[in-house]
Design a protein around this motif. Structure first.
Motif, PDB file in Angstrom:
ATOM      1  N   UNK A   1      13.919 -42.339 -38.990  1.00 30.53           N
ATOM      2  CA  UNK A   1      13.967 -43.794 -39.072  1.00 30.53           C
ATOM      3  C   UNK A   1      15.419 -44.214 -39.293  1.00 30.53           C
ATOM      4  N   UNK A   2      15.846 -45.237 -38.585  1.00 30.91           N
ATOM      5  CA  UNK A   2      17.210 -45.747 -38.718  1.00 30.91           C
ATOM      6  C   UNK A   2      17.192 -47.119 -39.377  1.00 30.91           C
ATOM      7  N   UNK A   3      18.002 -47.273 -40.410  1.00 25.82           N
ATOM      8  CA  UNK A   3      18.085 -48.540 -41.140  1.00 25.82           C
ATOM      9  C   UNK A   3      19.552 -48.947 -41.218  1.00 25.82           C
ATOM     10  N   UNK A   4      19.816 -50.218 -40.937  1.00 29.11           N
ATOM     11  CA  UNK A   4      21.176 -50.744 -41.039  1.00 29.11           C
ATOM     12  C   UNK A   4      21.218 -51.805 -42.140  1.00 29.11           C
ATOM     13  N   UNK A   5      22.201 -51.674 -43.013  1.00 25.50           N
ATOM     14  CA  UNK A   5      22.334 -52.599 -44.132  1.00 25.50           C
ATOM     15  C   UNK A   5      23.745 -53.187 -44.105  1.00 25.50           C
ATOM     16  N   UNK A   6      23.881 -54.477 -43.798  1.00 23.55           N
ATOM     17  CA  UNK A   6      25.213 -55.094 -43.792  1.00 23.55           C
ATOM     18  C   UNK A   6      25.752 -55.240 -45.212  1.00 23.55           C
ATOM     19  N   UNK A   7      27.062 -55.184 -45.329  1.00 25.90           N
ATOM     20  CA  UNK A   7      27.706 -55.358 -46.635  1.00 25.90           C
ATOM     21  C   UNK A   7      29.024 -56.102 -46.438  1.00 25.90           C
ATOM     22  N   UNK A   8      29.319 -57.031 -47.319  1.00 22.38           N
ATOM     23  CA  UNK A   8      30.594 -57.749 -47.304  1.00 22.38           C
ATOM     24  C   UNK A   8      31.343 -57.417 -48.589  1.00 22.38           C
ATOM     25  N   UNK A   9      32.615 -57.064 -48.448  1.00 16.69           N
ATOM     26  CA  UNK A   9      33.437 -56.714 -49.602  1.00 16.69           C
ATOM     27  C   UNK A   9      34.715 -57.559 -49.601  1.00 16.69           C
TER      28      UNK A   9
END
Length: 268
Positions: A193-201
């Protein structure tokens, strides 16, 4: 010499930790069983264990760099609840050991799979993961591969000082020849399973330099007697790109979750 020689303090202080949204994906992927066990390979200074270790009864964390492991020991012993059994192993992912009969509910490999003999590690894990367990391989983009304009400018400065080929300590970095998901699918953990989680720093010039010095491609020692010249170039460039001293980065964690085929116990 380790690819990360001289980077430990920078790694501990300036490497971004694991965001809550990523931690939640990992916890949900773990088999719900008693005892619930976490195996973290390539633990570095322990960022993954810091983020999710308190959700497990037992944790084994392994790393081949003794300095990294010592830093992990200092932070994890103080941070984890007293009832979490923690075992730190000085070993590669290809040679780590676990207690007899010990199997993991979740295996995590964060920002480290590219350094490993991937098929050998996954074959070794087949005997060390519980029937319902999950292998999670994940990373965000490093500055070397990021596309934000100010990060592209930083990478250009690095290449001017160290050459156009990405460094890996005193060597040259070798890129993975295939996507990690494909490699995982060929192992015992073939349900991927592929999961993408965006993040802003948000970064500052200081934290950018600290991050660079935590990497194998821009470790401080690689710049030799030009290190101060390098720092001046980085700070000057970042000042041009920053707004009130701040630099915004949009990044993403790509998570591959591998499980065995067949019946599984519930996860949450």
């Amino acid at each position: 010499m380790s690819n990360f020689t001289g980077t430990v303090d920078y790694y501990r202080r300036y490497r971004p930790g694991i965001p809550t949204d990523v931690a939640n994906v990992l916890i949900a992927a773990s088999a719900v069983e008693t005892p619930r066990r976490l195996l973290d390979l390539g633990t570095g200074t322990g960022h993954v264990v810091l983020a999710i270790g308190d959700r497990f009864d037992e944790v084994v964390a392994a790393d081949p760099d003794a300095g990294m492991l010592a830093a992990a020991h200092d932070s994890l012993r103080a941070a984890l609840p007293a009832d979490v059994m923690l075992r730190l192993v000085h070993a590669t992912a290809e040679s780590f050991t676990t207690p007899p009969g010990w199997t993991a509910s979740l295996v995590t490999i964060c920002r480290a799979f590219h350094w490993m003999d991937k098929p050998a590690v996954l074959a070794r894990l087949d005997q060390r993961v519980s029937p319902a367990g999950t292998v999670a391989i994940f990373a965000d983009r490093s500055f070397w591969t990021a596309s934000n304009p100010w990060q592209t400018a930083v990478r250009q400065i690095i290449t001017e000082f160290l050459g156009t080929q990405r460094r890996a300590g005193d060597s040259v970095f070798t890129h993975a020849d295939r996507p990690f998901g494909e490699i995982l699918a060929e192992s015992a953990f073939s349900v991927v399973e592929e999961v993408r989680v965006p993040v802003r720093r948000t970064w500052t010039a200081e934290s950018v330099l600290g991050y660079l010095y935590s990497t194998s491609f821009a470790a401080r020692r690689l710049f030799g007697d030009r290190v101060h010249e390098f720092e001046e170039a980085i700070i000057s460039t970042l000042t041009e790109h920053s707004e009130n001293g701040s630099l915004v980065e949009d990044n993403e964690f790509l998570i591959h979750l591998g499980r065995r085929r067949g019946p599984r116990t519930p996860t949450r």
